[in-house]
Design a protein around this motif. Sequence first.
Motif, short mmCIF file in Angstrom:
data_model
loop_
_atom_site.label_atom_id
_atom_site.label_comp_id
_atom_site.label_asym_id
_atom_site.label_seq_id
_atom_site.Cartn_x
_atom_site.Cartn_y
_atom_site.Cartn_z
N GLY A 211 0.71 -0.91 -0.25
CA GLY A 211 0.19 0.01 0.41
C GLY A 211 0.85 1.09 0.13
O GLY A 211 -0.13 2.10 -0.12
N MET A 212 2.08 1.18 0.28
CA MET A 212 2.85 2.03 0.03
C MET A 212 3.34 2.95 0.71
O MET A 212 2.44 4.58 0.54
N PRO A 213 2.47 2.85 2.49
CA PRO A 213 2.51 3.67 3.02
C PRO A 213 3.68 5.15 3.49
O PRO A 213 5.25 4.78 3.37
N GLY B 181 14.84 4.02 7.89
CA GLY B 181 14.67 3.98 6.66
C GLY B 181 12.77 3.08 6.62
O GLY B 181 11.71 3.42 5.58
N HIS B 182 13.12 2.07 7.37
CA HIS B 182 10.98 1.93 7.54
C HIS B 182 10.44 2.77 8.34
O HIS B 182 8.79 2.93 7.95
N LEU B 183 11.26 3.18 8.88
CA LEU B 183 9.55 4.38 9.71
C LEU B 183 9.39 4.82 9.19
O LEU B 183 7.99 5.66 8.44
N LEU B 184 10.27 5.71 7.77
CA LEU B 184 10.17 6.19 6.50
C LEU B 184 9.22 5.77 6.33
O LEU B 184 8.45 6.55 4.49
N GLY B 185 8.36 4.46 5.27
CA GLY B 185 8.16 3.52 4.83
C GLY B 185 8.91 2.55 3.79
O GLY B 185 8.32 2.05 2.84
N LEU B 186 10.07 2.87 4.07
CA LEU B 186 11.31 1.27 3.27
C LEU B 186 10.98 0.22 3.75
O LEU B 186 11.68 -0.01 4.54
N GLY B 187 10.65 -0.56 2.93
CA GLY B 187 11.00 -1.89 2.88
C GLY B 187 12.36 -2.59 2.73
O GLY B 187 13.63 -1.62 2.77
N HIS B 188 12.61 -3.71 3.11
CA HIS B 188 13.97 -4.12 2.48
C HIS B 188 14.64 -3.99 1.40
O HIS B 188 13.46 -3.91 0.41
N SER B 189 15.71 -4.29 0.65
CA SER B 189 16.11 -4.27 -0.37
C SER B 189 16.99 -5.21 -0.77
O SER B 189 17.51 -5.88 -0.14
N SER B 190 16.92 -5.81 -2.20
CA SER B 190 17.55 -6.96 -2.84
C SER B 190 19.72 -6.52 -2.81
O SER B 190 19.82 -7.78 -3.32
#
Length: 168
Positions: A7-9, A128-137
């Motif tokens: 949902g890209m919060p 990064g998570h607090l701002l809405g980023l998930g994990h990177s490959s």
Amino acid sequence: HYSFFPGMPRWSSRRRDLTYAFDPRNQLSDDVKRVFGNAFTRWSEWTPLTFTESSNYDTADLKIGFYGGNHGDGEDFDGVLGTLAHAFAPPRGLLHLDSDETWIIDDVFASGSPSAMDLESVAVHEIGHLLGLGHSSIEEAVMFPTISSGVRKVELARDDVEGIQVLY
Ligand code: TQI
Ligand code: ZN
Ligand code: ZN
């Protein structure tokens, strides 16, 4: 490659100036607070966001605290290593760290405990998570889902910057 939560919060475009506060029950040292200040600055340099420390924990947008084991949010910590920290996607704004870890606050303490984790590296990742980023490959990214004890990875990679600039 970067990712987002379902949902890209993200924090609303009307809310560019965010406040953060430390759980007063932790009585954190100025050294620990400085580590978080530096970690927030790394993200603000690449976004229109600003982060200001507030002394009012209850009203701050982002709430930071150290807790052990079951701490009331259904996501228990597990003692030394395993889960080190977690953060909830916008708009919850909670960043929790496992108080059972040995945290490296400054390089002087880097030698010694083989399981010590670098606090600023974990802080940059969790923000990064607090701002809405998930994990990177991408292995170089701070949002890559693995870090080794004693390793310092605090510089945002191009992939982290591209991801956060899609959101903000
Ligand atoms: N905590 C996990 C993390 O922050 C919690 C988690 C698992 C998570 N899956 C998730 C959070 C999916 C959001 C979305 O990734 S952790 C690292 C890293 C952890 C891990 O304690 O395992 C860092 C905390 F990436 F290096 F492995 C900080 Cl930097
Ligand atoms: Zn928690
Ligand atoms: Zn993560």
